[in-house]
Structures are given as structure tokens and as C-alpha cells.
Design a protein around this motif. Structure first.
Motif, PDB file in Angstrom:
ATOM      1  N   GLY A 130     -14.246   7.187  -4.506  1.00 20.23           N
ATOM      2  CA  GLY A 130     -13.923   6.041  -3.622  1.00 20.23           C
ATOM      3  C   GLY A 130     -12.510   6.259  -2.917  1.00 20.23           C
ATOM      4  O   GLY A 130     -11.547   7.003  -3.316  1.00 20.23           O
ATOM      5  N   ALA A 131     -12.538   5.613  -1.802  1.00 21.73           N
ATOM      6  CA  ALA A 131     -11.416   5.664  -0.942  1.00 21.73           C
ATOM      7  C   ALA A 131     -11.121   4.348  -0.599  1.00 21.73           C
ATOM      8  O   ALA A 131     -11.699   3.294  -0.488  1.00 21.73           O
ATOM      9  N   SER A 132      -9.435   4.282  -0.261  1.00 22.69           N
ATOM     10  CA  SER A 132      -8.910   2.718  -0.171  1.00 22.69           C
ATOM     11  C   SER A 132      -7.804   2.777   0.514  1.00 22.69           C
ATOM     12  O   SER A 132      -7.343   4.083   1.021  1.00 22.69           O
ATOM     13  N   ASN A 133      -7.063   1.590   0.934  1.00 26.80           N
ATOM     14  CA  ASN A 133      -5.858   1.744   1.420  1.00 26.80           C
ATOM     15  C   ASN A 133      -5.729   2.366   2.969  1.00 26.80           C
ATOM     16  O   ASN A 133      -4.771   3.085   3.049  1.00 26.80           O
ATOM     17  N   PRO A 134      -6.617   2.218   3.779  1.00 28.77           N
ATOM     18  CA  PRO A 134      -6.464   2.927   4.852  1.00 28.77           C
ATOM     19  C   PRO A 134      -5.496   2.454   6.048  1.00 28.77           C
ATOM     20  O   PRO A 134      -5.032   1.298   5.820  1.00 28.77           O
ATOM     21  N   THR A 135      -4.918   3.152   6.822  1.00 31.46           N
ATOM     22  CA  THR A 135      -3.986   2.600   7.709  1.00 31.46           C
ATOM     23  C   THR A 135      -4.076   3.806   8.995  1.00 31.46           C
ATOM     24  O   THR A 135      -4.433   4.903   8.851  1.00 31.46           O
ATOM     25  N   TRP A 136      -3.792   3.110  10.254  1.00 28.29           N
ATOM     26  CA  TRP A 136      -4.183   3.936  11.280  1.00 28.29           C
ATOM     27  C   TRP A 136      -2.771   4.431  11.979  1.00 28.29           C
ATOM     28  O   TRP A 136      -1.874   3.670  11.977  1.00 28.29           O
TER      29      TRP A 136
ATOM     30  N   SER B  72      -7.559   9.693 -12.801  1.00 28.55           N
ATOM     31  CA  SER B  72      -6.735   8.477 -12.709  1.00 28.55           C
ATOM     32  C   SER B  72      -5.554   8.438 -11.699  1.00 28.55           C
ATOM     33  O   SER B  72      -4.731   7.639 -11.443  1.00 28.55           O
ATOM     34  N   ALA B  73      -5.667   9.572 -10.891  1.00 30.09           N
ATOM     35  CA  ALA B  73      -4.724   9.772  -9.864  1.00 30.09           C
ATOM     36  C   ALA B  73      -5.208   9.078  -8.574  1.00 30.09           C
ATOM     37  O   ALA B  73      -6.461   8.904  -8.404  1.00 30.09           O
ATOM     38  N   LYS B  74      -4.246   8.935  -7.463  1.00 25.87           N
ATOM     39  CA  LYS B  74      -4.765   8.420  -6.389  1.00 25.87           C
ATOM     40  C   LYS B  74      -3.972   9.300  -5.293  1.00 25.87           C
ATOM     41  O   LYS B  74      -2.647   8.892  -5.265  1.00 25.87           O
ATOM     42  N   ASN B  75      -4.604  10.037  -4.387  1.00 28.18           N
ATOM     43  CA  ASN B  75      -4.001  10.835  -3.771  1.00 28.18           C
ATOM     44  C   ASN B  75      -3.881  10.583  -1.996  1.00 28.18           C
ATOM     45  O   ASN B  75      -4.975   9.856  -1.625  1.00 28.18           O
ATOM     46  N   LEU B  76      -3.297  11.036  -1.374  1.00 29.75           N
ATOM     47  CA  LEU B  76      -2.885  10.738   0.071  1.00 29.75           C
ATOM     48  C   LEU B  76      -3.621  11.709   0.983  1.00 29.75           C
ATOM     49  O   LEU B  76      -3.632  12.848   0.749  1.00 29.75           O
ATOM     50  N   PHE B  77      -4.814  10.978   1.802  1.00 24.27           N
ATOM     51  CA  PHE B  77      -5.503  11.938   2.728  1.00 24.27           C
ATOM     52  C   PHE B  77      -5.363  11.400   4.335  1.00 24.27           C
ATOM     53  O   PHE B  77      -4.959  10.223   4.246  1.00 24.27           O
ATOM     54  N   VAL B  78      -5.448  12.508   5.157  1.00 20.77           N
ATOM     55  CA  VAL B  78      -5.332  12.406   6.475  1.00 20.77           C
ATOM     56  C   VAL B  78      -6.458  12.668   7.106  1.00 20.77           C
ATOM     57  O   VAL B  78      -6.809  13.810   6.644  1.00 20.77           O
ATOM     58  N   ALA B  79      -7.050  12.188   8.140  1.00 19.98           N
ATOM     59  CA  ALA B  79      -8.267  12.654   8.743  1.00 19.98           C
ATOM     60  C   ALA B  79      -8.108  12.157  10.257  1.00 19.98           C
ATOM     61  O   ALA B  79      -7.519  11.269  10.686  1.00 19.98           O
TER      62      ALA B  79
ATOM     63  N   ASN C 234      -0.549   6.678  -5.941  1.00 18.97           N
ATOM     64  CA  ASN C 234      -0.049   6.558  -4.804  1.00 18.97           C
ATOM     65  C   ASN C 234      -0.636   5.398  -3.803  1.00 18.97           C
ATOM     66  O   ASN C 234      -2.051   5.247  -4.002  1.00 18.97           O
ATOM     67  N   LEU C 235      -0.088   4.350  -3.069  1.00 15.09           N
ATOM     68  CA  LEU C 235      -0.749   3.286  -2.527  1.00 15.09           C
ATOM     69  C   LEU C 235      -0.220   3.010  -1.069  1.00 15.09           C
ATOM     70  O   LEU C 235       1.161   3.534  -0.855  1.00 15.09           O
ATOM     71  N   SER C 236      -0.845   2.124  -0.531  1.00 14.71           N
ATOM     72  CA  SER C 236      -0.144   1.298   0.747  1.00 14.71           C
ATOM     73  C   SER C 236       0.511   2.225   1.658  1.00 14.71           C
ATOM     74  O   SER C 236       1.574   2.147   1.978  1.00 14.71           O
TER      75      SER C 236
END
Lengths: 463, 173
Positions: free
Chosen positions: A452-458, A204-211, A228-230
Motif C-alpha cells: 500500500g501507498a499513502s501520504n501523497p504530496t505534489w 514494518s517500514a514506510k519508505n519515501l517514493f517519488v514518481a 517515515n510520514l507526511s
């Protein structure tokens, strides 16, 4: 000036050559490489290449020499592997940017053609404008690679460079070389050392990833058991701003990528969301509902309100600054459905940008300022990534499958990252600004409990 | 209603007792000990024993609250849900200490940010409906979840219609 006319001339020649290369292209020996190269050349949207010629965006055919093909390559097999890995990353980089179209020849093809090594003539015959050679010096700990880029028609050297790193970081070295090649050949800053941030769903969590920009080295940077979003990078790339439910109602926080520290930025009653930072890094635009309705606010860097920018009974959302920081593009359903608008940072001089369709949202201004990227519910009922000029012209649909969302530009404005459900579970994808070279970046589905992955930003350029 | 009358009777009784018995030396001013001290009339005890317990015996469970559903991109309460909301309001009137949280939710279509705002509108519309039915606004907290917590997984109208909703959570009672 003569150089630029020559360049234009070459680009025109390049176009005819690119269209011919499809026939020349022989299967690549690297799995991933093969998929992306063939995907690009077999893409029906290649027709766009012709349309875009007028915009000076014909990709330049370029080749990266396969180190195994060089005669007299007196390298030990293990060392050769390092160089092979590096050349593969460089090839992927050059294939990624719309500035280039990659020409790849494997040894099978060479044998077939009776070639023992690729020289300028051989590359030119295959349509390459440029070809790059690589040579490496290795110690047990470090690898040092020298590249040389040649203009094939005259076989003259146009760029070169030498870089050294710890052998573990060969990808970083390859990206530096790619950046150097692009900067020297096309006088554009390369994006190959940039990073992407996105959200991965785990339970049920949404975690921040950097790649890395190409999806390599995905790293979980923040997990707090909550949603966590946006995420949005600050222009210096040191922090991420994001929305989190960690303390009940959605609030805006900042997270230091080096420090690992989370700080509250906006925690007003109601909804605090959609943070974005001005190009100078001094101001934040976001959505607050503290006054009972979703409105756009301008905050200082520490989260203190400078001013409220919108005053309607509609939902205002998704602000994004213009290149000069003087204007903000946002969405509003004041007309009865979400549409894209532009206002200045006083909240004045409002003008509507989109008129087609009944759902246009998530606008993002391109780093060059010439295009607005957004999500539109197109005639098919699908959510597609689209572009339009700030004056409302040149509406283009860039995707045609799955539900596509959260588009963001690379810092050079040439590429786009977005999320899509086209393969079932939501994953992150990239494409160039014309919708070509669409490929998957994340593979979270089926990995442990990630869904699943979502909310990408560059992220911004890295110095 | 009935319960309300009983409660007021009880308060009346306690008030009477405390005045009748005079302030019991301060420290152990609890009804039962006072009654035990003053032997005479048996009538007051029964209500004291039964009445405070009766509302507490019935613990209202979250599942008694019904979820309200919405149309796509809409936050207005549909007429079909007026009875649902009246029932939910009655539950809140049953336990006057109850604090609730209304969660606003959206289906997966549309953008993250817009859906957050839309889900807050749904929660707010639901809250306002209850306030109009006489529930104190302070007893209702709202939280917008956007499309982040679907009730049902799926990519069709059957799933979407179940996800465009306002759910009730009991915070305390």
C-alpha cells in the motif's frame, strides 16, 4: 480582448459538443487510454460540467492525431512505435487536465466511417476544438518531435513546437510537448513535468517514493528501516521535509533529492510532525508537543523556532500556508471535534472555516488561494475529500467511496492527489478539482513485499 | 512491601558490616571477601547470599503488562482500566530500576497527523495515571505511533477497538 470573448463563446459551444461526444467516442486501441477515457465519459458526475461552466472551467475538446492514420507516413515500424508511445503520453496528459476533454478516434472507427485520414473537417465533426499533429525525426540515439496544434473550425495553426531528447526519455519529451500545448492554447502552465512523492509500506517500514505526476517511473528515494510520514516538497523542489521515527520519537527531517542527504530539522522532546514550507521557502510551519500539547509553531528554514502560533489545550495540527504566506490554515479540536481554522502568521485573527460534521482535518490551501481542500467525515461515516472556500462557503464532497485521505493540490490547483482504500489496499489516486477523472496512480499491492501507498504530496513546477 | 523490608534489612546489614570491619583496604571492598576475612559470626552471610538475588531471579516480562484501550477520538482512561493500570504500576514497583515506554496508538480512521497527536495524548494520559499511582515520571517514556502500527488488521469496530490503545514496553530493568 476580442480573443477572450471569442474564447468564452467557443467554450460555450464546446460544452454542447462535449455532451454529445459520448456517442461519438469509440473504443481506444490502448488499454490504459481506453479505461481512463471511458471512465471519464461514462462518469455520472459529468453533470458537474454544466455547473462549472459559470466558473469558466468547461473542458475544451481536443484531439491528438494518431500517427498511423496519416497518409504517406513514411516511417519505419520501429520509429513509428516511438511516435506512437509519445502520442499516447500526450493524449493521457491532455485527458488528465480539467482544461481539456480528449477526443480519441482509432483506426477501426475510421475504417468504419470510410475515412482515410483525419482532417480539420473530420475533427470538427467529432466536436474537437483543437487537434494536434505530430511528426518525428529519429536518429539511433535521439528523437525529435514537432507538434502543431490547429483550431479545427478554421483549420488555422495556433501553436507549434519542436523538442529533442535521448530516445530513452521519450516520456519526458511527451510531457514537455503537453506542457507547451497547454501553455500556448490555454495560457496556463502545464503540470505534466511535475512529480509526486508518497510513502510505500514495506513490512514494518514506510519508505519515501517519488514518481512522475502520472505515476510513471516510481523510485524509492529513502528507506531507513523505520516509519517515515507526511512528506512535503520545498518550493524549489530540491528537498523533501518529512516526519520519521528513525531516531525514536517522531522528528522532522529534510532530505535532498539530488544530494541524498538527510538533515534533522526539528528534534524537540515529544512529537515533531506535519511540516510544511512557506511559498517563499523561508519558513516552516509544523506541530510540536514539546510543551505538553500539540501546538503549531513557525520555524526558520533550519528548524529554529521563530514563534509559537497556538495556545490552547486542544490538538492543533496540519498547518498549510496561504498563497501569499501571510496566513495559515490548520485543524484544531478546540470546539470538541477537529475543525478547520485560519490564523495569520502571528497566531492572531483566528477564524473558524468548517461547521458541518464532527471531523474536518488535513486542510491544504489551493495554490490560487480560492479553495481549501480537506478531509471530512461525511454523513455516511466515510472519510471523504472535500473543498470549501476560505470564507466557509461552497462546501463540496469530491469522493464517494473508500476512506480518502491526505489530499494535495497540483501546482496549478486544477488537480488533486490523495490516498484511498476504495480498492482494498491503500493506494494513491488523482482527480480534478471538481472530483472528476478519479483514477489510480500507484499499484503497490501485491508487488513484492510492498503493502500500500499513502501520504501523497505534489511537487512544484519544474523549470 | 515484604521485599522492601528485606532490602532495607540487607542495606542495614551491609552498612553495619562495613563499619564493623572498618574500610577494607580500598581495592577489594566487596562484601563477600570481607566476610570471609572476618571469621566470627555466621548470621550475616545468609541474607547477603539470598537477598540480592531474589529480586533479580524474577525477570518481569513485557507480557505481564496489560494494554489499555480507548474510545474513538478519546484519550481519557476508562474506569474499567483502573485495575489494569494498578497492576501495571505494581509491576513497576516490583522492579524499581525498570524503565518503560508507553506507546500510544489509534485506529485507522482519521488523519495521520491528528492521530499522531491523539496517540500521544493516550500515552500521556496513561503515564499520568501511573504517576498518580506513585511511579516516578522519569521512569516512563512515551512515544506516539498514531495509526501507523495497528495491532490488528481489519476495517471494522472489532479491529478498531483493539487498535485504540496504549501498550507497555520494557526499556530496561
Amino acid at each position: 480582448m476580442t480573443l477572450s470573448t471569442l474564447n468564452n463563446c467557443l467554450r460555450r459551444i464546446a460544452l454542447t459538443l462535449t455532451l454529445a461526444t459520448g456517442a461519438w467516442l469509440v473504443g481506444a486501441s490502448f488499454g490504459a487510454q481506453k479505461a481512463s477515457a471511458q471512465g471519464f465519459y461514462s462518469n455520472v458526475q459529468d453533470i458537474d460540467v454544466i455547473i462549472d461552466t459559470s466558473q469558466g472551467f468547461t473542458p475544451t475538446p481536443i484531439a491528438v492525431e494518431d500517427p498511423t492514420n496519416r497518409s504517406g507516413a513514411a516511417l519505419y515500424p520501429s520509429d513509428l512505435q516511438d511516435l506512437l508511445d509519445i502520442s499516447e503520453v500526450i493524449r493521457h496528459d491532455l485527458d488528465f487536465t480539467p482544461l481539456c476533454s480528449l477526443i480519441y478516434i482509432d483506426s477501426l472507427y475510421m475504417t468504419h466511417m470510410g475515412l482515410t485520414e483525419m482532417d480539420a473537417k473530420a475533427w470538427q465533426r467529432l466536436g474537437a476544438n483543437y487537434y494536434v499533429t505530430l511528426s518525428a525525426k529519429l536518429t539511433p540515439e535521439t528523437v525529435s518531435v514537432r507538434y502543431r496544434a490547429f483550431y479545427a473550425p478554421t483549420d488555422s495553426e495556433r501553436a507549434s513546437g519542436e523538442f529533442e531528447v535521448d530516445r530513452k526519455f521519450y516520456r519526458a519529451l511527451a510531457h514537455r510537448i503537453s506542457d507547451d500545448i497547454v501553455e500556448k492554447l490555454f495560457t496556463e502552465k502545464g503540470i505534466f513535468q511535475t512529480r509526486i512523492c508518497y510513502i510505500v509500506k514495506k513490512g514494518s517500514a514506510k519508505n519515501l517514493f517519488v514518481a512522475d505526476y502520472d505515476g510513471a517511473s516510481p523510485t524509492q528515494v529513502l528507506s531507513n528501516g523505520s516509519i517515515n510520514l507526511s512528506p512535503a516538497f520545498t518550493p524549489d523542489g530540491k528537498e523533501l521535509l518529512f516526519t520519521s521515527f528513525v531516531d525514536g520519537n517522531p522528528k522532522i527531517y529534510s532530505f535532498g533529492l539530488k544530494t541524498g542527504k538527510t538533515k534533522l530539522i526539528a528534534g524537540f522532546p515529544g512529537l515533531n510532525s506535519a511540516p510544511t514550507v512557506s511559498p517563499d521557502g523561508d519558513r516552516i510551519a509544523c506541530v510540536l508537543t514539546k510543551d505538553g500539547n500539540a501546538e503549531i509553531y513557525l520555524l526558520d528554514r533550519r528548524g529554529r523556532i521563530i514563534r509559537r502560533l497556538t495556545r490552547t489545550r486542544a490538538i492543533e495540527s496540519a498547518p498549510s500556508f496561504s498563497k501569499d504566506g501571510q496566513e495559515i490554515v490548520f485543524s484544531s479540536d478546540r470546539s470538541g471535534s477537529p475543525q478547520i481554522y485560519i490564523m495569520d502568521t502571528e497566531g492572531l485573527n483566528v477564524r473558524r472555516v468548517t461547521f458541518q460534521g464532527r471531523y474536518n482535518d488535513s486542510p491544504v490551501w489551493s495554490p490560487k488561494g480560492d479553495v481549501i481542500l480537506f478531509v471530512s467525515r461525511t454523513k455516511s461515516g466515510r472519510f471523504d475529500i472535500c473543498t470549501i472556500s476560505p470564507t466557509g462557503q461552497n462546501f463540496r464532497i469530491l469522493t464517494n467511496t473508500g476512506a480518502n485521505e491526505n489530499p494535495h493540490f497540483s501546482p496549478d490547483g486544477n488537480s488533486i492527489v490523495f490516498s484511498s482504500t476504495r480498492l482494498g489496499v491503500k493506494e494513491i489516486f488523482t482527480m480534478d478539482r471538481f472530483g472528476r477523472k478519479q483514477s489510480r496512480l500507484t499499484r503497490t499491492a501485491g508487488r513484492g513485499d510492498a503493502k500500500g501507498a499513502s501520504n501523497p504530496t505534489w511537487g512544484p513546477y519544474r523549470e | 512491601m515484604k521485599r522492601f523490608i528485606v532490602v532495607s534489612v540487607l542495606f542495614g546489614a551491609i552498612a553495619l558490616m562495613s563499619t564493623a570491619c572498618g574500610p577494607p583496604k580500598g581495592d577489594d571492598g566487596d562484601g563477600r571477601t570481607v566476610i570471609g576475612d572476618t571469621t566470627p559470626p555466621p548470621p550475616p552471610p545468609p541474607p547477603v547470599d539470598t537477598v540480592p538475588e531474589e529480586p533479580e531471579v524474577r525477570t518481569i516480562s513485557e507480557s505481564e503488562f496489560s494494554t489499555v484501550y480507548f474510545d474513538f477520538d478519546k484519550a481519557s482512561i476508562k474506569p474499567d482500566f483502573s485495575t489494569t493500570l494498578e497492576n501495571n504500576a505494581d509491576l513497576m514497583k516490583e522492579s524499581m530500576d525498570m524503565l518503560i515506554q508507553i506507546e500510544g496508538h489509534c485506529d485507522e480512521r482519521g488523519t495521520v497527523e491528528y492521530n499522531l497527536a491523539l496517540s500521544e495524548r493516550r500515552a500521556l494520559a496513561t503515564k499520568n495515571y501511573l504517576v498518580n499511582l506513585g511511579i516516578a515520571a522519569e521512569r516512563i517514556e512515551i512515544i506516539p505511533y498514531g495509526k501507523e502500527r495497528p495491532a490488528v488488521l481489519g476495517h471494522n469496530e472489532a479491529a478498531w477497538s483493539k487498535n485504540r490503545r496504549a501498550e507497555f514496553r520494557i526499556l530496561s530493568q
